[in-house]
Every structure is written in C-alpha cells, then in structure tokens.
Design a protein around this motif. Structure first.
Motif, PDB file in Angstrom:
ATOM      1  N   TYR A  36       0.865  -1.217   0.096  1.00 53.94           N
ATOM      2  CA  TYR A  36      -0.057  -0.135   0.200  1.00 53.94           C
ATOM      3  C   TYR A  36       0.971   1.309   0.087  1.00 53.94           C
ATOM      4  CZ  TYR A  36       0.837   0.677   5.030  1.00 53.94           C
ATOM      5  OH  TYR A  36       1.424   0.661   6.239  1.00 53.94           O
ATOM      6  N   THR A  81      -3.965   4.651  -1.255  1.00 51.92           N
ATOM      7  CA  THR A  81      -5.179   5.161  -0.095  1.00 51.92           C
ATOM      8  C   THR A  81      -4.566   6.502   0.494  1.00 51.92           C
ATOM      9  OG1 THR A  81      -6.169   4.309   1.822  1.00 51.92           O
ATOM     10  CG2 THR A  81      -4.010   3.692   1.495  1.00 51.92           C
ATOM     11  N   ASP A  83      -5.601   6.413   3.748  1.00 49.59           N
ATOM     12  CA  ASP A  83      -5.822   6.101   5.049  1.00 49.59           C
ATOM     13  C   ASP A  83      -5.025   4.614   5.188  1.00 49.59           C
ATOM     14  OD1 ASP A  83      -6.395   5.011   7.687  1.00 49.59           O
ATOM     15  OD2 ASP A  83      -8.081   6.475   7.783  1.00 49.59           O
ATOM     16  N   GLN A  85      -4.062   2.862   7.773  1.00 48.60           N
ATOM     17  CA  GLN A  85      -4.807   1.819   8.745  1.00 48.60           C
ATOM     18  C   GLN A  85      -6.251   1.195   8.393  1.00 48.60           C
ATOM     19  OE1 GLN A  85      -3.255   0.781  11.806  1.00 48.60           O
ATOM     20  NE2 GLN A  85      -5.066  -0.739  11.289  1.00 48.60           N
ATOM     21  N   GLN A  86      -6.973   2.313   7.728  1.00 49.36           N
ATOM     22  CA  GLN A  86      -8.593   1.914   7.199  1.00 49.36           C
ATOM     23  C   GLN A  86      -8.000   0.630   6.160  1.00 49.36           C
ATOM     24  OE1 GLN A  86     -10.907   4.467   4.564  1.00 49.36           O
ATOM     25  NE2 GLN A  86     -12.123   4.713   6.594  1.00 49.36           N
ATOM     26  N   THR A  87      -7.053   0.830   5.503  1.00 53.16           N
ATOM     27  CA  THR A  87      -6.610  -0.016   4.336  1.00 53.16           C
ATOM     28  C   THR A  87      -6.307  -1.535   5.175  1.00 53.16           C
ATOM     29  OG1 THR A  87      -6.321   1.339   2.872  1.00 53.16           O
ATOM     30  CG2 THR A  87      -5.179  -0.593   2.315  1.00 53.16           C
ATOM     31  N   ASP A  89      -7.100  -2.642   8.041  1.00 57.20           N
ATOM     32  CA  ASP A  89      -8.408  -3.268   8.783  1.00 57.20           C
ATOM     33  C   ASP A  89      -9.101  -3.881   7.671  1.00 57.20           C
ATOM     34  OD1 ASP A  89      -7.473  -2.267  10.980  1.00 57.20           O
ATOM     35  OD2 ASP A  89      -8.601  -0.432  11.031  1.00 57.20           O
ATOM     36  N   ARG A  90      -9.536  -2.946   6.398  1.00 59.66           N
ATOM     37  CA  ARG A  90     -10.343  -3.543   5.500  1.00 59.66           C
ATOM     38  C   ARG A  90      -9.929  -4.922   4.669  1.00 59.66           C
ATOM     39  NH1 ARG A  90     -10.927   0.677   2.841  1.00 59.66           N
ATOM     40  NH2 ARG A  90      -9.243   0.198   1.136  1.00 59.66           N
ATOM     41  N   THR A  91      -8.642  -4.985   4.527  1.00 56.52           N
ATOM     42  CA  THR A  91      -8.086  -6.195   3.899  1.00 56.52           C
ATOM     43  C   THR A  91      -8.060  -7.274   5.002  1.00 56.52           C
ATOM     44  OG1 THR A  91      -6.358  -4.707   2.918  1.00 56.52           O
ATOM     45  CG2 THR A  91      -5.877  -7.019   2.835  1.00 56.52           C
TER      46      THR A  91
END
Length: 241
Positions: A36, A81, A83, A85-87, A89-91
């Motif tokens: 990422y 991305t 964000d 951390q959001q990426t 978490d989503r993964t």
C-alpha cells in the motif's frame, strides 16, 4: 494442516523490505501480501496508481517470490489510499486474516513466544500457532501474566488446556513449554521475555495492546520488540472462546 491466512502489510513505495527471517517464519502460512501507498489528501488514489503502479508491482513481484520460495502460498493486493490503517483493517476483514505481521527481522525461527492473555481468541491463537509450527521443529513457549486474583492453578489450567489443543492439532508436545509471571505489567513483561525468542505471537484481546502495536510506527515497535510480531485478530462475529 490448514494454512493460516496472515496479512503482511508493506509500504511498497517507501523502500520497506521483507526483513530477514520473515519468509521462513511464514513458510507454512497463506500470506496475504498488502502493498500500500498513502497518498496526500489532495491527490486522487487513481492518479497515484497511474504514476506508480508499475514500480509498486515490481516490488510486490519480488516480495511474492520470497515467500513462495520457502513454500508459502500467497495472494496480493496493491492499494493507493488516503488512510493506511483503514486499508489494513479492510484487508483483514475481506480476507479473514487470522493474524497480522509486524515484520521486524529475525533469524530463521527456532523458538517462538506465544503470549496468552486469557480465553478470548484462543481458537484463533491455536489455528495460527498450529498452522505455522506443527510441521516444523520450532519450539513454542506459552507465556501468561496472571491477573489480579488469579491463582496459580487457574493460570496452569489455562496453559495446560492450550497445550492440549495444540498437541491435538499436531504440535509435538516435546516442543511445547509453559511459563507464568505475576505482579508485573503484562506488556513490559512480554517485551522483556521476548528478548530471548525469535518471534512473538500475541492476541489483540486487550484493546490497549492492539493500540500499542498498530498505533505506533513499525520502527518504534521494533525498538521494544526485537523480532517479528504476529498479532492474532479477534473474531469479528464473536468473542471466539
């Protein structure tokens, strides 16, 4: 033995390598390789992808080859991305990853510390530890810091139950040891004890522990944890007892 899905997040355009020893640690895993790159708010992720996708893909090719060369299976994602951390978490959610790796360097693992915080998340802890190490010669030490009011018998019952479950999943009992401490800060105790081991496996059942691992840059985590850290994720649906 089913390969546990382990997320390995790499900031793919910032020169982050796969540290020494990490491929060997995950040789029996299904590695979800997340490359990422965090782009500024004013930059569209699609624009960054057009500019940097080829270079990022080359890096992911190299990383994927490293894991596959030691026997791991892999799948990969490349994400631009706003964000990071959001990426991550989503993964984790999309690929049902059992654990996330904080990839500090190590030698090929011989001894692993498994920090057992309690009964929450034990099912996933067993799946990760057995999946990674049942078919290896790695020694596994189950380590627990007793809570206030917890008796020695309570602590040993917890670790004996986990030992039995790991043995049922193919981990040779002779490679399993247990250790209990009390009247110490759990996090400080894990850090101090970890110095004798090649890697650490711990759960995220305590939110403060999860914040410690993911709320700080990797280089700061490495200041305390000398080797790689596998953070076992709580089940999104239940307490996973």
């Amino acid at each position: 033995m089913t390969r546990p899905p382990i997320l390995v997040p790499i900031r793919v355009l910032e020169g982050e390598p796969i540290p020494d020893g990490v491929p060997e640690l995950l040789a029996n895993a299904h590695v979800v390789l997340l490359g990422y790159h965090v782009v500024p708010e004013q930059t569209a992720p699609g624009q960054a992808r057009l500019q940097f996708e080829d270079r990022a893909t080359e890096r992911l090719d190299e990383f994927e080859s490293l894991f596959e060369s030691v026997g791991a299976t892999t799948e990969r994602r490349l994400v631009f991305t706003h964000d990071g951390q959001q990426t991550i978490d989503r993964t984790i959610a999309e690929h049902d990853c059992l654990a996330v790796l904080v990839p500090n360097s190590t030698r090929p693992p011989e001894d692993v510390l498994v920090a057992v915080r309690g009964t929450v998340g034990v099912d996933r802890l067993v799946r990760v530890v057995a999946g990674l190490f049942a078919e290896s010669e790695v020694g596994v030490t189950l380590y627990h810091v007793a809570a206030d009011g917890e008796t020695d018998e309570d602590s040993q019952t917890l670790l004996d139950g986990l030992t039995d479950r790991l043995a049922e999943q193919g981990v040779e009992p002779s490679r399993l040891e247990t250790a209990v401490d009390r009247d110490v800060s759990p996090l400080d105790a894990i850090v101090e004890t970890a110095a004798e081991f090649d890697a650490v496996v711990m759960g995220e059942s305590d939110p403060s522990l999860s914040t410690f691992v993911f709320g700080m840059p990797t280089d700061q985590v490495a200041d305390r944890f000398l080797g790689p850290v596998l953070v076992v994720q709580r089940s999104p649906e239940t307490d996973d007892r």
